[in-house]
Design a protein around this motif. Structure first.
Motif, mmCIF file in Angstrom:
data_model
loop_
_atom_site.group_PDB
_atom_site.id
_atom_site.type_symbol
_atom_site.label_atom_id
_atom_site.label_comp_id
_atom_site.label_asym_id
_atom_site.label_seq_id
_atom_site.Cartn_x
_atom_site.Cartn_y
_atom_site.Cartn_z
ATOM 1 N N ASN A 1 -15.801 -5.231 -4.629
ATOM 2 C CA ASN A 1 -16.032 -5.715 -3.931
ATOM 3 C C ASN A 1 -16.012 -5.480 -2.287
ATOM 4 N N SER A 2 -16.588 -5.770 -1.414
ATOM 5 C CA SER A 2 -16.640 -4.008 -0.130
ATOM 6 C C SER A 2 -15.278 -4.045 0.845
ATOM 7 N N PRO A 3 -15.273 -3.219 0.947
ATOM 8 C CA PRO A 3 -13.668 -3.137 1.962
ATOM 9 C C PRO A 3 -13.156 -3.862 3.177
ATOM 10 N N GLN A 4 -11.881 -4.029 2.674
ATOM 11 C CA GLN A 4 -11.381 -4.899 3.964
ATOM 12 C C GLN A 4 -10.532 -3.968 4.619
ATOM 13 N N GLU A 5 -10.183 -4.113 6.112
ATOM 14 C CA GLU A 5 -9.060 -3.495 6.750
ATOM 15 C C GLU A 5 -7.886 -4.045 7.170
ATOM 16 N N LEU A 6 -6.916 -3.491 6.702
ATOM 17 C CA LEU A 6 -5.724 -3.681 6.350
ATOM 18 C C LEU A 6 -5.026 -3.667 8.306
ATOM 19 N N THR A 7 -5.032 -3.435 9.088
ATOM 20 C CA THR A 7 -4.765 -2.410 9.764
ATOM 21 C C THR A 7 -5.843 -2.786 11.266
ATOM 22 N N GLU A 8 -5.427 -2.655 12.243
ATOM 23 C CA GLU A 8 -6.273 -2.466 13.347
ATOM 24 C C GLU A 8 -6.682 -0.889 13.029
ATOM 25 N N PRO A 9 -7.997 -0.475 13.984
ATOM 26 C CA PRO A 9 -8.573 0.781 14.195
ATOM 27 C C PRO A 9 -7.796 1.962 14.764
ATOM 28 N N GLU A 10 -7.440 0.672 15.509
ATOM 29 C CA GLU A 10 -6.649 2.209 17.181
ATOM 30 C C GLU A 10 -4.855 2.011 16.463
ATOM 31 N N THR A 11 -4.366 1.449 15.460
ATOM 32 C CA THR A 11 -2.914 1.881 14.716
ATOM 33 C C THR A 11 -2.494 3.272 14.343
ATOM 34 N N GLU A 12 -1.452 4.020 14.650
ATOM 35 C CA GLU A 12 -1.675 5.348 13.256
ATOM 36 C C GLU A 12 -1.556 5.532 12.060
ATOM 37 N N TYR A 13 -1.214 4.453 11.194
ATOM 38 C CA TYR A 13 -1.593 4.217 10.268
ATOM 39 C C TYR A 13 -3.016 3.192 9.596
ATOM 40 N N ARG A 14 -4.417 3.971 9.493
ATOM 41 C CA ARG A 14 -4.982 2.741 9.172
ATOM 42 C C ARG A 14 -5.106 2.694 7.265
ATOM 43 N N ILE A 15 -5.326 1.502 7.439
ATOM 44 C CA ILE A 15 -5.489 1.032 5.694
ATOM 45 C C ILE A 15 -6.375 0.076 5.468
ATOM 46 N N ARG A 16 -7.531 0.404 4.541
ATOM 47 C CA ARG A 16 -8.121 -0.298 3.601
ATOM 48 C C ARG A 16 -8.283 -0.787 2.476
ATOM 49 N N MET A 17 -8.842 -2.296 2.052
ATOM 50 C CA MET A 17 -8.349 -1.928 0.794
ATOM 51 C C MET A 17 -9.550 -2.624 0.535
ATOM 52 N N LEU A 18 -10.089 -2.487 -1.526
ATOM 53 C CA LEU A 18 -10.867 -2.782 -2.192
ATOM 54 C C LEU A 18 -10.257 -3.318 -2.971
ATOM 55 N N LYS A 19 -11.261 -4.413 -4.114
ATOM 56 C CA LYS A 19 -10.528 -5.174 -4.770
ATOM 57 C C LYS A 19 -12.101 -4.444 -6.627
ATOM 58 N N HIS A 20 -11.225 -4.210 -7.240
ATOM 59 C CA HIS A 20 -12.081 -3.995 -8.226
ATOM 60 C C HIS A 20 -11.632 -4.825 -9.427
ATOM 61 N N ILE A 21 -12.866 -5.193 -9.956
ATOM 62 C CA ILE A 21 -12.877 -6.825 -10.397
ATOM 63 C C ILE A 21 -13.069 -6.573 -12.507
ATOM 64 N N TYR A 22 -11.891 -6.656 -12.591
ATOM 65 C CA TYR A 22 -12.339 -6.308 -14.289
ATOM 66 C C TYR A 22 -12.432 -8.050 -15.189
ATOM 67 N N ALA A 23 -12.034 -8.441 -16.366
ATOM 68 C CA ALA A 23 -12.328 -9.295 -17.384
ATOM 69 C C ALA A 23 -11.744 -9.640 -17.066
ATOM 70 N N ARG A 24 -10.549 -9.180 -17.621
ATOM 71 C CA ARG A 24 -8.544 -9.786 -17.455
ATOM 72 C C ARG A 24 -8.082 -9.239 -15.611
ATOM 73 N N HIS A 25 -8.117 -8.574 -15.508
ATOM 74 C CA HIS A 25 -7.665 -7.308 -14.471
ATOM 75 C C HIS A 25 -7.961 -7.688 -12.468
ATOM 76 N N VAL A 26 -7.457 -6.730 -11.913
ATOM 77 C CA VAL A 26 -8.112 -6.605 -10.766
ATOM 78 C C VAL A 26 -6.928 -5.192 -10.635
ATOM 79 N N VAL A 27 -8.108 -4.545 -10.154
ATOM 80 C CA VAL A 27 -6.934 -3.019 -9.547
ATOM 81 C C VAL A 27 -7.545 -3.006 -8.012
ATOM 82 N N LEU A 28 -6.379 -3.085 -7.568
ATOM 83 C CA LEU A 28 -6.169 -2.773 -5.590
ATOM 84 C C LEU A 28 -6.356 -1.549 -5.308
ATOM 85 N N GLN A 29 -6.748 -1.206 -4.755
ATOM 86 C CA GLN A 29 -7.092 0.047 -3.832
ATOM 87 C C GLN A 29 -6.766 0.065 -2.360
#
Length: 841
Positions: A605-633
């Motif tokens: 799935n498309s990346p999702q921002e988990l922090t504001e752009p101007e913060t000291e640590y910038r984090i974005r998350m991707l969800k990789h979907i499998y049949a029975r699992h999800v890998v959060l990156q």
């Protein structure tokens, strides 16, 4: 931060050409602006560019449409803008073959070609020639004769002047005219080439054409008389013009000569690869790539120069270099080169991607132990956007891998099963189903493929359903333990609306019920299938030589020995093909231990921002979907120059039914360098429980460091954390949705016996169109799924993770409290339909 800037640029680049989604009707309506007075030249040029783009992309205009556009364009003769007038000439040339009554502009063009504006005259001559017929020749003959001897080289070139002209373009056009006039007289052409080669032309364009003529004559004559032509071409390798040098090298490497004769040309191409000019590097790499198919040993000497091109800023050059090295390199270099291709495959055209696929196909044969990584790479490309030829080339490569390498059978079939779930090309889906029917019963777990095949009977068109019936029968014929279930499936297919599908189902049921092994073998398993083209040829030969004898169909070969065609690499200025997000992140997922045990990747799935752009640590998350699992990156970026973060991981607050299987932390996160944290979660056993909200906190150890060198200060540092925004796992994350096809009504009716869930909802929007758009965005359906005007209807379908198909339709109408929507969903798995409703509610 640089990485996120690069991602933004990639998003901008992915927009591609501004003309890629042009609608013919809208463009033709825009052309009515030409009738206004006065007109804006810039706007008119933009509209004319759109018309030319559509015509050159193969868009078909009716006679009426072309005529209306043609006459609208002629209104622009009143403008004095030079660029607009040149665009008018181009459009007249393109539309003249489609429109009616085009001779009406003859007087305007004649006036321009005899006027005082040299800029107009040459273009007017070319436009006039494109509309000239036999009735107009006498009227324009006098003007053409005047133009031939005109002192302006552009005008005389347009009217075709002499070969000996000092002007480069005039000489080139004249030689082309003479060569075309003599093309049916070989002796005359030989005299022209010999005479012109002995007194070299000044025009590099004319010399390039002369080299092509000499190469053609040398190719047609295999005797010793071809030496003068070869000597002339080799002499051109020392010309001062780079264009002529390349044309000579190109001609030599394409002649049917030995590798020893190629040495001078290869040396020139090798020098081109080290040039500072991108065009020369591209020319050298492109020609060496073509030469690899015939003489790989001759190209092997250029390995060092090609290695230097892997990091070239021009992605076409880099890809050509990598592809050539793949064909000539060793097994140990394959993985490194494949990673290089994956990094910029999005920036090349479909035509060139096919060349890459063919190179990988040869690698599968050359290095069978690399089948796992090669199949994974091909599967990633298979999920990319592309046309039928591109997808067929990838499927051919995977099919060849399955047929040639027994160890790769399971892997290849699994990737093809995933592909046909979303395959838009009937011919390709039929071919893959045929392969599954042939190879699936021989696999270790044949039952796993039946679900993918039978899904085609539920969701696809008639030809695909018929192929699926034949494939299912193969399993019943070769695997007795599956026969009872296969009989049930074939009996259901006997109720299909298509004659071909019903007939096949009845036919195979009768054969399987007979219990005769010989009958089953002759009519299901080993059915002789002669090639239709070869069958026709054999019949024609039989009628021509032995018409009185009986024809034996068993003498017709099943396959024709394919002739190896040289791969022509075309690098045109086209919209770069977009790489899929799954392929973009495939190499990063490889660092997760045990990732291969999760099975094939279903969706990223498309990346999702988990922090504001101007913060000291910038984090974005991707969800990789499998049949029975999800890998959060979690992609992490540290924007503080005097801090080094260590042991970076994410503490997750997951819903109760989710189970965290493993965590892969980022050991060190330096300033302005991207790092990744991975979490592997197992989905709940109930589909409905998979919807939920997650809380996340970034935890790490902070160490002060030197901002210049990045060296951390001595000491253990201190622990710290950083709260992240909550995120959800939704229904749209777990499905691959698509719009309903043209035969959606028939597809919906065929699934009448499939479990259905329906309900009525009131949506908060007041406008029906906005409500339909919001619903599609919520479930990830494309906008093409919406049909209708006042009463909107949404038709779609897709696949849930794990392979369960579904269909849905919704009708939206304005109501008192908002928009009323009646939604129905059908799926063999009722809980999938219920999940869709839970997501909507």
């Amino acid at each position: 931060m640089s990485s996120f800037k690069r991602d933004k640029k990639e998003e901008e680049d992915s927009a591609g050409s501004p003309f890629q989604n042009l609608d013919k009707t809208i463009v033709l309506q825009d052309a009515r602006y030409f009738n206004q007075t006065p007109v804006n030249p810039r706007k008119c040029i933009h509209i004319l560019t759109k018309i030319l783009y559509l015509l050159n992309q193969g868009e078909k205009l009716t006679t009426q449409e072309a005529t209306e556009a043609f006459f609208a364009t002629t209104k622009l003769f009143q403008s004095k803008d030079i660029m607009l007038r040149r665009m008018v000439y181009l459009c007249i040339k393109e539309l003249s073959t489609l429109a009616q009554d085009v001779i009406i502009v003859t007087s305007s063009l004649t006036k321009d070609m005899t006027g005082k504006e040299d800029v107009y005259r040459a273009a007017a001559i070319r436009a006039l020639c494109s509309i000239t017929d036999s009735t107009m020749l006498q009227a324009i003959e006098r003007y053409m004769k005047q133009a031939i001897v005109d002192k302006n080289p552009a005008v005389s070139s347009a009217a075709l002047e002499a070969i000996s002209s000092d002007n480069a373009m005039v000489s080139y056009h004249a030689l082309g005219l003479v060569a075309a006039a003599r093309r049916n007289d070989k002796l005359s052409t030989m005299k022209l080439v010999m005479r012109s080669s002995q007194s070299p032309l000044k025009s590099p364009y004319a010399l390039c054409l002369l080299i092509r003529l000499a190469a053609q004559l040398a190719e047609e004559d295999d005797s010793d008389t071809d030496h003068p032509y070869i000597e002339f071409i080799e002499c051109c390798l020392r010309h001062k013009s780079e264009m002529v040098i390349y044309e000579a090298a190109h001609a030599l490497v394409n002649l049917r000569k030995t590798a020893r004769d190629l040495a001078p040309a290869v040396s020139v191409l090798q020098l081109f690869c080290g040039s500072s000019k991108p065009s020369l590097r591209l020319a050298g790499a492109r020609t060496l790539a073509r030469l690899t198919a015939k003489h790989p040993t001759a190209v092997a000497a250029c390995a060092v120069d090609l290695e230097n091109l892997i990091s070239d800023s021009n992605r076409s050059v880099a890809t050509l270099a990598v592809t050539t090295l793949l064909a000539t390199g060793a097994e140990s270099s394959v993985d490194r080169l494949m990673k290089q291709i994956a990094s910029f495959v999005s920036e090349i055209s479909d035509e060139f991607k096919i060349i890459v696929v063919r190179a990988i196909r040869k690698l599968c044969t050359k290095f069978p132990r690399k089948h796992q990584s090669l199949a994974q790479f091909l599967a990633g490309m298979l999920r990319d956007e592309g046309g039928l030829e591109y997808k067929a080339a990838i499927a051919d490569a995977i099919i060849a891998l399955v047929e040639e390498n027994p160890d790769a059978k399971e892997t290849g079939l699994a990737h093809l099963c995933e592909f046909i779930e979303d395959c838009e090309h009937t011919a390709l889906a039929v071919r893959i189903l045929h392969l599954l029917g042939r190879e699936g019963p021989k696999s270790r777990q044949p039952s796993r493929y039946i679900r993918f095949i039978y899904n085609r009977v539920i969701l696809e068109s008639g030809p695909v359903r018929a192929a699926a019936v034949s494939a299912v029968a193969q399993f019943g014929a070769q695997r007795p333990e599956l026969l009872p279930n296969i009989r049930v499936l074939l009996q259901r297919c006997q109720l299909d609306e298509e004659d071909e599908v019903r007939d096949r189902a009845v036919y195979y049921c009768a054969i399987l019920d007979s219990g005769d092994p010989q009958l089953v073998n002759d009519y299901i398993i080993n059915v002789p299938k002669p090639n239709p083209v070869l069958l026709e040829k054999a019949l024609r030969d039989h009628l021509a030589t032995k018409p009185d004898e009986q024809f034996n169909i068993l003498t017709v070969p099943a396959e024709e020995i394919p002739k190896e065609k040289e791969a022509v690499v075309e690098l045109e200025a086209r919209k770069p093909s977009q790489v899929s997000i799954e392929e973009l992140y495939s190499s990063q997922l490889a660092v997760v231990p045990g990732i291969e045990r999760l099975g094939p990747l279903f969706k990223t799935n498309s990346p999702q921002e988990l922090t504001e752009p101007e913060t000291e640590y910038r984090i974005r998350m991707l969800k990789h979907i499998y049949a029975r699992h999800v890998v959060l990156q979690f992609e992490c970026l540290n924007t503080i120059s005097d801090q080094l973060l260590e042991q970076v991981h994410v503490r997750l607050e997951a819903p109760t039914d989710y189970e965290i299987k493993s965590i892969v932390p980022c050991q060190e996160l330096h300033f302005d360098k991207l790092g990744n944290v991975f979490l592997v979660l197992e989905f709940p056993s109930s589909f409905l429980d998979s919807l939920g909200t997650f809380g996340a906190t970034l935890e790490f150890v902070v160490k002060d460091c030197d901002p210049t060198s990045g060296t951390a200060d001595p000491g253990d540092g201190y622990a710290d954390n950083y709260p992240l925004e909550e995120f959800d796992i939704e229904c749209s994350d777990q499905i691959r949705a698509r719009a309903g096809a043209e035969d959606f009504e028939q597809t919906w009716e065929r699934a009448a016996n499939v479990p259905e869930v329906s309900d009525t909802f009131v949506l908060p929007q007041n406008d029906v169109a906005e409500a339909a758009k919001a619903f599609c965005e919520h479930l990830g359906l494309p906008k093409q799924a919406v049909v209708g005007d006042a009463v909107k209807e949404i038709r779609g379908g897709g696949v849930f993770r794990g392979g369960a198909p579904f269909l849905l339709r919704a009708k939206l109408a304005p109501g008192n409290a908002g928009v009323t929507m009646k939604l129905a969903a059908r799926s063999p798995r009722e809980d999938v339909a219920q999940l869709i409703f839970a997501a909507v509610g």
